[in-house]
Design an enzyme around this catalytic site. Structure first.
Site, PDB file in Angstrom:
ATOM      1  N   ARG A  27     -24.159 -30.591  -7.608  1.00  0.00           N
ATOM      2  CA  ARG A  27     -24.732 -31.604  -7.992  1.00  0.00           C
ATOM      3  C   ARG A  27     -26.340 -32.175  -9.273  1.00  0.00           C
ATOM      4  O   ARG A  27     -26.730 -32.876  -9.527  1.00  0.00           O
ATOM      5  CB  ARG A  27     -26.308 -31.347  -6.465  1.00  0.00           C
ATOM      6  CG  ARG A  27     -25.967 -31.242  -5.395  1.00  0.00           C
ATOM      7  CD  ARG A  27     -26.811 -30.942  -4.567  1.00  0.00           C
ATOM      8  NE  ARG A  27     -26.802 -30.570  -2.970  1.00  0.00           N
ATOM      9  CZ  ARG A  27     -25.857 -29.546  -2.772  1.00  0.00           C
ATOM     10  NH1 ARG A  27     -26.003 -28.361  -3.472  1.00  0.00           N
ATOM     11  NH2 ARG A  27     -25.502 -29.276  -1.466  1.00  0.00           N
TER      12      ARG A  27
ATOM     13  N   HIS B 284     -22.218 -18.704   2.209  1.00  0.00           N
ATOM     14  CA  HIS B 284     -20.947 -19.036   2.368  1.00  0.00           C
ATOM     15  C   HIS B 284     -19.652 -19.162   2.554  1.00  0.00           C
ATOM     16  O   HIS B 284     -18.832 -19.648   2.040  1.00  0.00           O
ATOM     17  CB  HIS B 284     -21.556 -21.061   1.634  1.00  0.00           C
ATOM     18  CG  HIS B 284     -22.492 -21.516   1.475  1.00  0.00           C
ATOM     19  ND1 HIS B 284     -23.285 -22.555   0.473  1.00  0.00           N
ATOM     20  CD2 HIS B 284     -23.230 -21.305   3.076  1.00  0.00           C
ATOM     21  CE1 HIS B 284     -24.634 -22.712   1.074  1.00  0.00           C
ATOM     22  NE2 HIS B 284     -24.833 -22.022   2.969  1.00  0.00           N
TER      23      HIS B 284
ATOM     24  N   CYS C 177      -6.746  -2.727  15.116  1.00  0.00           N
ATOM     25  CA  CYS C 177      -6.987  -3.877  14.952  1.00  0.00           C
ATOM     26  C   CYS C 177      -5.490  -4.352  15.509  1.00  0.00           C
ATOM     27  O   CYS C 177      -5.554  -5.135  16.592  1.00  0.00           O
ATOM     28  CB  CYS C 177      -7.160  -4.540  13.913  1.00  0.00           C
ATOM     29  SG  CYS C 177      -7.095  -6.540  14.320  1.00  0.00           S
TER      30      CYS C 177
END
Length: 356
Positions: free
Chosen positions: A65, A133, A175
């Site tokens: 920005r 994020h 897994c």
């Protein structure tokens, strides 16, 4: 590259206020403010630093920005002229300073909105970092929830399949072939639960929240630094552009974050190390290092959080009671003084009438 990352996200129009002019404090004012910040850090028992894209611009990664930010230029149909690849970018002076300030106990936790992986690559331990994020250098297994460090940026963004299979390394149950995805959030994704929970608790517990290189426009990330205010905590903002929460800040420093961290570190007697590739987990080879938040870390902090907030609430109540008592006593003194003045005035008037 920041541009490639931004282009990989879904269409989203509400990107906040873009392209605001940058403001620079005079050099002597920067010195004064850095001295003040050092005093705040030394007085704080729990300091949390919140980082945004502005701490990575000196590494050649554009912000979003700023006057030359990715989204600012996108509105004009342009792209940044400087846009280094995430592979080629190295941790900045700010990244290395923060790693060292954590090691010396001056900073307890870091909350980052950045996806460039430079905190990871500085050698900062996972236990001291929330990445709200995501991280370009991390893959996640949705099946076992393990996170693995890659030696190159993920080929996808937005929690998509990378084409790799979970190696199920480390302790715990195997897994059995989970398909790995990148852990970069797109606009519609929820923030990672453990990262967010730790970020919230540390921010609320903080005696001091310091914001570096962010306009604090994206929520909930941008509101986390305010969580300590109701408990008597302080807020410091270091950013070139005006931010959403400037009016709430106890101190605002308008200059380059590298400059602030260098001056602060010097005053604290802390030497900022150079970036060392041999301490960078992305250089170890893919999947040899895990980046998973241990669930025990969250549970452990929850206990500390509960006791700390309870203690801060009691202290604030006590201070409020003392303040109220002082105000009451001051009011009584003023009333008494006013009565005495009125009484003296009445006596003078009576005497004047008698003489007359």
């Amino acid at each position: 590259m920041s541009c490639n990352y931004a282009e990989g996200l879904s269409q989203y129009d509400n990107k906040g206020v873009l392209g605001l002019a940058e403001i620079f404090d005079a050099p002597e004012l920067v010195e004064e403010k850095c001295e003040q910040l050092v005093k705040m850090i030394l007085a704080s028992k729990h300091t949390v630093v919140h980082t945004g894209a502005g701490i990575s611009t000196s590494a050649g990664i554009p912000d979003f920005r700023g006057p030359n930010g990715v989204w600012t230029l996108e509105e004009k149909g342009e792209k940044p002229t400087v846009n280094i690849s995430f592979d080629d970018a190295n941790p900045t002076r700010t990244h290395m300073a923060l790693k060292t300030l954590v090691a010396t106990g001056h900073v307890q936790y870091i909350v980052s909105q950045n996806i460039d992986g430079l905190h990871l690559r500085s050698g900062l331990a996972r236990e001291h970092l929330s990445e709200l994020h995501g991280n370009m250098f991390v893959e996640v297994c949705p099946k076992c929830r393990r996170q693995y460090v890659r030696n190159s940026p993920a080929p996808t963004v937005g929690k998509k399949l990378t084409g790799n299979i979970c190696p199920a390394t480390g302790t715990g149950r195997a897994c059995r072939g989970g398909k790995l995805i990148d852990n970069i959030l797109d606009w519609e994704h929820d923030l990672p639960e453990n990262d967010l929970q730790l970020a919230f608790m540390h921010s609320a517990m903080a005696d001091l929240n310091i914001c570096l290189g962010t306009t604090l426009q994206i929520v909930p990330s941008g509101d986390l630094p305010l969580k300590n205010l109701k408990h008597g905590g302080l807020l410091v903002i270091c950013n070139l552009q005006p931010t959403k929460h400037d009016k709430k800040a106890d101190l605002k420093i308008s200059t380059y974050v590298d400059t602030v961290l260098e001056k602060v570190a010097k005053r604290l007697g802390v030497e900022i190390p150079e970036y060392r590739p041999e301490e960078d987990p992305t250089k170890f080879g893919s999947y040899t290092a895990q980046w998973t938040i241990n669930g025990q870390m969250v549970k452990s902090l929850e206990k500390r959080y509960d006791s700390t907030i309870k203690e801060k609430t009691k202290l604030k109540k006590r201070c409020s009671t003392i303040s109220t008592q002082q105000e009451r006593e001051e009011l009584q003194r003023n009333n008494k003084k006013l009565k005495q003045e009125n009484h003296s005035s009445e006596e003078s008037e009576t005497l004047s009438n008698t003489c007359g």
